[in-house]
Design an enzyme around this catalytic site. Sequence first.
Site, PDB file in Angstrom:
ATOM      1  N   SER A 267       0.832  -1.206   0.000  1.00  0.00           N
ATOM      2  CA  SER A 267       0.000   0.000   0.000  1.00  0.00           C
ATOM      3  C   SER A 267       0.861   1.247   0.000  1.00  0.00           C
ATOM      4  O   SER A 267       1.963   1.265   0.574  1.00  0.00           O
ATOM      5  CB  SER A 267      -0.856  -0.018   1.267  1.00  0.00           C
ATOM      6  OG  SER A 267      -1.461   1.235   1.447  1.00  0.00           O
TER       7      SER A 267
ATOM      8  N   TYR B 249      -1.771   0.207  10.219  1.00  0.00           N
ATOM      9  CA  TYR B 249      -2.026  -0.577   8.995  1.00  0.00           C
ATOM     10  C   TYR B 249      -0.851  -0.442   8.020  1.00  0.00           C
ATOM     11  O   TYR B 249      -0.305  -1.422   7.512  1.00  0.00           O
ATOM     12  CB  TYR B 249      -3.336  -0.110   8.357  1.00  0.00           C
ATOM     13  CG  TYR B 249      -3.469  -0.466   6.909  1.00  0.00           C
ATOM     14  CD1 TYR B 249      -3.759  -1.778   6.525  1.00  0.00           C
ATOM     15  CD2 TYR B 249      -3.287   0.494   5.908  1.00  0.00           C
ATOM     16  CE1 TYR B 249      -3.854  -2.106   5.180  1.00  0.00           C
ATOM     17  CE2 TYR B 249      -3.386   0.171   4.573  1.00  0.00           C
ATOM     18  CZ  TYR B 249      -3.673  -1.129   4.215  1.00  0.00           C
ATOM     19  OH  TYR B 249      -3.752  -1.453   2.894  1.00  0.00           O
TER      20      TYR B 249
ATOM     21  N   LYS C  22       2.146  -3.243   6.532  1.00  0.00           N
ATOM     22  CA  LYS C  22       2.552  -3.479   5.139  1.00  0.00           C
ATOM     23  C   LYS C  22       4.064  -3.305   4.992  1.00  0.00           C
ATOM     24  O   LYS C  22       4.728  -4.066   4.290  1.00  0.00           O
ATOM     25  CB  LYS C  22       1.804  -2.529   4.196  1.00  0.00           C
ATOM     26  CG  LYS C  22       0.293  -2.766   4.161  1.00  0.00           C
ATOM     27  CD  LYS C  22      -0.045  -4.057   3.427  1.00  0.00           C
ATOM     28  CE  LYS C  22      -1.519  -4.368   3.449  1.00  0.00           C
ATOM     29  NZ  LYS C  22      -1.886  -5.607   2.763  1.00  0.00           N
TER      30      LYS C  22
HETATM   31  N1  UFG Z   1     -13.730  10.223   2.215  1.00  0.00           N
HETATM   32  C1  UFG Z   1     -14.834  11.021   2.443  1.00  0.00           C
HETATM   33  N2  UFG Z   1     -15.973  10.418   2.889  1.00  0.00           N
HETATM   34  C2  UFG Z   1     -16.062   9.082   3.134  1.00  0.00           C
HETATM   35  C3  UFG Z   1     -14.909   8.276   2.898  1.00  0.00           C
HETATM   36  C4  UFG Z   1     -13.762   8.887   2.444  1.00  0.00           C
HETATM   37  O1  UFG Z   1     -14.797  12.234   2.250  1.00  0.00           O
HETATM   38  O2  UFG Z   1     -17.112   8.616   3.565  1.00  0.00           O
HETATM   39  C5  UFG Z   1     -12.505  10.852   1.728  1.00  0.00           C
HETATM   40  C6  UFG Z   1     -11.339  10.679   2.670  1.00  0.00           C
HETATM   41  O3  UFG Z   1     -11.348  11.632   3.671  1.00  0.00           O
HETATM   42  C7  UFG Z   1     -10.168  10.788   1.699  1.00  0.00           C
HETATM   43  C8  UFG Z   1     -10.706  10.226   0.390  1.00  0.00           C
HETATM   44  O4  UFG Z   1     -12.125  10.244   0.524  1.00  0.00           O
HETATM   45  O5  UFG Z   1      -9.870  12.135   1.520  1.00  0.00           O
HETATM   46  C9  UFG Z   1     -10.266   8.801   0.147  1.00  0.00           C
HETATM   47  O6  UFG Z   1     -10.505   8.060   1.319  1.00  0.00           O
HETATM   48  P1  UFG Z   1     -10.433   6.474   1.380  1.00  0.00           P
HETATM   49  O7  UFG Z   1     -10.813   6.069   2.762  1.00  0.00           O
HETATM   50  O8  UFG Z   1     -11.194   5.886   0.255  1.00  0.00           O
HETATM   51  O9  UFG Z   1      -8.904   6.167   1.065  1.00  0.00           O
HETATM   52  P2  UFG Z   1      -7.562   6.687   1.757  1.00  0.00           P
HETATM   53  O10 UFG Z   1      -6.930   7.656   0.795  1.00  0.00           O
HETATM   54  O11 UFG Z   1      -7.780   7.134   3.137  1.00  0.00           O
HETATM   55  O12 UFG Z   1      -6.736   5.323   1.808  1.00  0.00           O
HETATM   56  C10 UFG Z   1      -6.638   4.454   0.690  1.00  0.00           C
HETATM   57  C11 UFG Z   1      -6.477   3.034   1.161  1.00  0.00           C
HETATM   58  C12 UFG Z   1      -5.175   2.870   1.881  1.00  0.00           C
HETATM   59  C13 UFG Z   1      -4.043   3.367   1.014  1.00  0.00           C
HETATM   60  C14 UFG Z   1      -4.294   4.752   0.544  1.00  0.00           C
HETATM   61  C15 UFG Z   1      -3.190   5.144  -0.393  1.00  0.00           C
HETATM   62  O13 UFG Z   1      -7.566   2.673   1.990  1.00  0.00           O
HETATM   63  O14 UFG Z   1      -4.951   1.520   2.150  1.00  0.00           O
HETATM   64  O15 UFG Z   1      -5.542   4.817  -0.103  1.00  0.00           O
HETATM   65  O16 UFG Z   1      -3.522   6.208  -1.207  1.00  0.00           O
HETATM   66  F1  UFG Z   1      -2.881   3.356   1.688  1.00  0.00           F
END
Ligand code: UFG
Length: 323
Positions: free
Chosen positions: A116, A140, A144
């Site tokens: 990741s 997490y 990894k």
């Molecule tokens: N988001 C919202 N509302 C939600 C869910 C997410 O606004 O209900 C936003 C988050 O705040 C973030 C974006 O959407 O800004 C993406 O969020 P995700 O939870 O989909 O993904 P993350 O970027 O937090 O993390 C993902 C994977 C990780 C990885 C990462 C690397 O879950 O395992 O991408 O880019 F490491």
Amino acid sequence: MRVLVTGGAGYIGSHVVALLLDKGYEVLVVDNMQKGNEKNLFPKAELVVGDIHDTSILEKAFARPIDAVFHFAAWKAAGESMTDPSKYALNNIAGSIQLLSFMEGKGTKYFVFSSSAAVYGTPQYLPLDENHPLHPENYYGYTKLAIEENLRWFDKLKGIKFAALRYFNAAGYDPSGRVRGLERTPANLLPIVMEAATGMRSGMEVFGTDYDTPDGSCVRDYIHVSDLASAHVLGLEYVIREKKSLAVNLGTGKGYSVLEILKLAEKVVGKPIPYKLSDRRFGDPAKLWAEAGLAERLLGWKCLYSDPKTILETSWSVYRDRS
Ligand code: UFG
């Protein structure tokens, strides 16, 4: 070639299984079905239901020779990993080491690992390349990184060659519709947008609108799961061909904001999606996108489906049945 896919009934694992079967690999899936979905199983792939911690399950899996392991079975909620680190240590780190010790004992030489971008932590510069310091911000991401470090040792000491694939934001569904299982209790943006569009949830929140980004919401690099899948097969081909391990980013090099994704999603689904603007989510970096050139150069990898419209359309083709 006979390959083992742990977590092969999960979201990314099942897309890789679909491609491996297309390419003529003999596939054995080991999945405990806690997060895996029956709709993601393929009759052509052999299935052992059980846990990678259970040595009797691994004995069964390795009863006939396995040439390579694709390892997806892991917990992946960054937030939960900060409140329940043991769960992540045991499943992700200890589970991977158990798998490596079986590989060592049974003479399996190739490992393709679902890593990741979380191994980098908050970006010190963008785009994030593979030379960026490895400072995970959540447990997490640390699991990894710990697994990648063990892979380096098992390569050096036991000659197990690995491809560590550092995903950015995996999204979308198989364009030919073979994978149709929905993720259970998703925490990621795309499935949440889809659930809000179907009415499976009453609405969604945009976490943070005051970031230093063009529209104030977070920017991420969304990569289609079928493009991720092709990189896994190319990764295995690389380690066999070059007899060398590698760690590469899998992203597109382009970022899109949460609000951009949401607006495009409304166009794709053809109706407004209920959402509200909320506070920042703890631990979210403002911007994250990949330098993805290394995977292209080393693997000959090309993204075919990773534009946001295709990502959203292929997701909607699975979720629309629920609306
Ligand atoms: N988001 C919202 N509302 C939600 C869910 C997410 O606004 O209900 C936003 C988050 O705040 C973030 C974006 O959407 O800004 C993406 O969020 P995700 O939870 O989909 O993904 P993350 O970027 O937090 O993390 C993902 C994977 C990780 C990885 C990462 C690397 O879950 O395992 O991408 O880019 F490491």
